[in-house]
Design a protein around this motif. Sequence first.
Motif, mmCIF file in Angstrom:
data_model
loop_
_atom_site.group_PDB
_atom_site.id
_atom_site.type_symbol
_atom_site.label_atom_id
_atom_site.label_comp_id
_atom_site.label_asym_id
_atom_site.label_seq_id
_atom_site.Cartn_x
_atom_site.Cartn_y
_atom_site.Cartn_z
ATOM 1 N N GLY A 1 0.814 -1.070 0.119
ATOM 2 C CA GLY A 1 -0.127 0.163 0.032
ATOM 3 C C GLY A 1 0.910 1.118 0.143
ATOM 4 N N ALA A 2 1.775 1.206 0.865
ATOM 5 C CA ALA A 2 2.842 2.500 0.877
ATOM 6 C C ALA A 2 3.558 2.636 -0.608
ATOM 7 C CB ALA A 2 3.888 2.277 2.098
ATOM 8 N N ARG A 3 3.927 1.666 -1.179
ATOM 9 C CA ARG A 3 4.626 1.567 -2.383
ATOM 10 C C ARG A 3 3.635 2.089 -3.391
ATOM 11 N NH1 ARG A 3 3.100 -1.108 -7.474
ATOM 12 N NH2 ARG A 3 4.876 -0.472 -8.912
ATOM 13 N N VAL A 4 2.389 1.515 -3.575
ATOM 14 C CA VAL A 4 1.544 2.175 -4.478
ATOM 15 C C VAL A 4 0.879 3.704 -4.283
ATOM 16 C CG1 VAL A 4 -1.237 1.891 -5.103
ATOM 17 C CG2 VAL A 4 0.317 -0.064 -4.747
ATOM 18 N N ALA A 5 0.953 4.033 -2.844
ATOM 19 C CA ALA A 5 0.821 5.424 -2.668
ATOM 20 C C ALA A 5 1.689 6.388 -3.408
ATOM 21 C CB ALA A 5 0.511 5.694 -1.348
ATOM 22 N N ARG A 6 3.111 6.024 -3.277
ATOM 23 C CA ARG A 6 4.301 6.408 -3.610
ATOM 24 C C ARG A 6 4.490 6.525 -5.212
ATOM 25 N NH1 ARG A 6 7.058 3.718 0.587
ATOM 26 N NH2 ARG A 6 7.632 2.500 -0.957
ATOM 27 N N ARG A 7 4.108 5.390 -5.665
ATOM 28 C CA ARG A 7 4.359 5.302 -7.183
ATOM 29 C C ARG A 7 3.190 6.076 -7.961
ATOM 30 N NH1 ARG A 7 4.327 5.331 -11.468
ATOM 31 N NH2 ARG A 7 4.929 3.691 -13.399
ATOM 32 N N TYR A 8 2.036 6.032 -7.333
ATOM 33 C CA TYR A 8 0.711 6.652 -8.369
ATOM 34 C C TYR A 8 0.411 7.915 -7.496
ATOM 35 C CZ TYR A 8 1.149 1.936 -10.511
ATOM 36 O OH TYR A 8 1.286 0.923 -11.251
ATOM 37 N N ASP A 9 0.635 8.324 -6.601
ATOM 38 C CA ASP A 9 0.411 9.508 -6.104
ATOM 39 C C ASP A 9 -1.269 9.366 -5.626
ATOM 40 O OD1 ASP A 9 0.345 11.948 -4.865
ATOM 41 O OD2 ASP A 9 0.237 12.967 -6.604
ATOM 42 N N VAL A 10 -1.765 8.221 -5.075
ATOM 43 C CA VAL A 10 -2.956 7.972 -4.766
ATOM 44 C C VAL A 10 -2.943 7.856 -3.229
ATOM 45 C CG1 VAL A 10 -3.560 7.133 -6.744
ATOM 46 C CG2 VAL A 10 -2.601 5.576 -5.146
ATOM 47 N N SER A 11 -4.184 8.035 -2.906
ATOM 48 C CA SER A 11 -4.629 7.761 -0.975
ATOM 49 C C SER A 11 -4.652 6.193 -1.095
ATOM 50 C CB SER A 11 -5.836 8.531 -0.822
ATOM 51 O OG SER A 11 -6.168 8.173 0.484
ATOM 52 N N VAL A 12 -4.026 5.886 0.031
ATOM 53 C CA VAL A 12 -4.329 4.351 0.345
ATOM 54 C C VAL A 12 -4.297 4.276 1.931
ATOM 55 C CG1 VAL A 12 -3.354 2.052 0.428
ATOM 56 C CG2 VAL A 12 -2.548 3.622 -1.638
ATOM 57 N N VAL A 13 -5.167 3.443 2.455
ATOM 58 C CA VAL A 13 -5.404 3.468 3.884
ATOM 59 C C VAL A 13 -5.631 2.108 4.270
ATOM 60 C CG1 VAL A 13 -7.217 4.100 5.971
ATOM 61 C CG2 VAL A 13 -6.823 5.714 3.981
ATOM 62 N N SER A 14 -4.807 1.534 4.926
ATOM 63 C CA SER A 14 -4.656 0.303 5.535
ATOM 64 C C SER A 14 -5.572 0.096 6.966
ATOM 65 C CB SER A 14 -3.434 -0.331 5.731
ATOM 66 O OG SER A 14 -2.535 -0.251 4.403
ATOM 67 N N LEU A 15 -6.629 -0.695 6.793
ATOM 68 C CA LEU A 15 -7.410 -0.376 8.144
ATOM 69 C C LEU A 15 -7.232 -1.901 8.773
ATOM 70 C CD1 LEU A 15 -10.942 0.489 6.454
ATOM 71 C CD2 LEU A 15 -9.415 1.941 7.880
ATOM 72 N N ARG A 16 -6.589 -1.440 10.056
ATOM 73 C CA ARG A 16 -6.232 -2.677 10.836
ATOM 74 C C ARG A 16 -7.467 -3.302 11.786
ATOM 75 N NH1 ARG A 16 -0.160 -0.898 13.086
ATOM 76 N NH2 ARG A 16 0.754 -0.828 10.801
ATOM 77 N N ALA A 17 -8.319 -3.887 11.217
ATOM 78 C CA ALA A 17 -9.337 -4.302 11.985
ATOM 79 C C ALA A 17 -9.202 -5.464 12.909
ATOM 80 C CB ALA A 17 -10.546 -4.815 10.985
ATOM 81 N N PRO B 1 -9.454 13.033 -1.158
ATOM 82 C CA PRO B 1 -9.358 11.919 -0.155
ATOM 83 C C PRO B 1 -8.918 12.559 1.326
ATOM 84 C CG PRO B 1 -7.540 11.847 -1.565
ATOM 85 C CD PRO B 1 -8.471 12.730 -2.201
ATOM 86 N N PRO B 2 -9.153 12.131 2.391
ATOM 87 C CA PRO B 2 -8.799 12.631 3.788
ATOM 88 C C PRO B 2 -7.486 12.389 3.913
ATOM 89 C CG PRO B 2 -10.116 10.597 3.790
ATOM 90 C CD PRO B 2 -10.261 10.789 2.383
ATOM 91 N N ILE B 3 -6.677 11.724 3.364
ATOM 92 C CA ILE B 3 -5.164 11.149 3.686
ATOM 93 C C ILE B 3 -4.467 11.382 2.385
ATOM 94 C CG2 ILE B 3 -3.704 9.205 4.342
ATOM 95 C CD1 ILE B 3 -5.670 8.387 6.247
ATOM 96 N N ASP B 4 -3.234 11.814 2.346
ATOM 97 C CA ASP B 4 -2.483 11.862 1.204
ATOM 98 C C ASP B 4 -1.354 10.853 1.595
ATOM 99 O OD1 ASP B 4 -3.322 14.339 0.054
ATOM 100 O OD2 ASP B 4 -2.358 15.438 1.385
ATOM 101 N N GLY B 5 -1.060 10.129 0.619
ATOM 102 C CA GLY B 5 -0.058 8.914 0.635
ATOM 103 C C GLY B 5 -0.895 7.700 1.552
ATOM 104 N N HIS B 6 0.162 6.910 1.984
ATOM 105 C CA HIS B 6 -0.480 5.747 2.764
ATOM 106 C C HIS B 6 -0.501 6.011 4.383
ATOM 107 C CE1 HIS B 6 0.524 1.928 4.931
ATOM 108 N NE2 HIS B 6 -0.702 1.764 4.166
#
Length: 300
Positions: free
Chosen positions: A155-171, A224-229
């Motif tokens: 997720g962190a790599r995808v956020a860097r590579r494509y400049d998108v918002s990625v949220v990992s939800l630790r449920a 999105p509410p978050i920039d990056g991951h």
Amino acid sequence: MATILVTGSCGGVGSWTVDHFADAGHEVVGVDVRTPPGTRENADFKAADLTDYGETKQLIEAADPDAVVHLAAIPDPESHAGSRVFENNVVSTYNVLDAAGGAGARIAWASSESLYGTVFSEEEWLPDAFPVDEETPTEPEDPYGLSKVVGEEIGARVARRYDVSVVSLRASWVTYPGADDTRTAREGFDPATAELSGNCWSYVDVRDLIAAIEAAVAPDAPEPPIDGHEAVLVVAAENFLGRDTAPTIEAVHGDLPADCDIEGDESVFDCSKAKRLLGWEPTHSWREAEDADAAGPAFL
């Protein structure tokens, strides 16, 4: 309205997520290894092998989603060979998140509390301090928890590579309104004979988890509410035993961390980051959920 692609759409959380966004008027594309027997207004279902990158990318590009919610996974390390659990979860997460990033979609996906090395540990697990938060070291022993650690790095790599918002939800353990799972566990609980609990009897109501998913992808917001991951914990405010948490841990585990700041029946997981970044707080408790009359998705 947004187009939202949901993987694992025939699973427990996935099917409820499809229903939620479809009810809100969004166009939902549900993806799973099979299509459901029924249909759903505002939802289109596709069958796919998400471990196949070409197939995954083709479906996501065709859907052109505004947001992708990745919930598909083998959910534990006990029902399949460990190598299969790890490979399936990591490869599918890479394929879905990479294709979603390439499409410019906002991303939320289901990580897990298991990455701390808790739920499926073969030995007694206690951290150095309670409560556990996102800065607590991740120390998984099992392939499921390890797949979630790797997934967050993806997720962190995808956020860097494509400049998108990625949220990992630790449920935490996901529970459903009207189900008897928490009642059965609570009524049969005896500290003298109870097995060790890797998550200290924590849970999250599926409705609260979906609220966190919606907050993470913010389909109705221009940004999105978050920039990056970011990784955030999403857990109910209290344990499902109705007992004070710290004394119960000590009774069952025989010990407590020297640094233990938990009051009453508070969960051992600190969700303040989710409140700060997403404006999310749990609103559902086992106390009302056990007797709730809430039908599940009708398309299954």
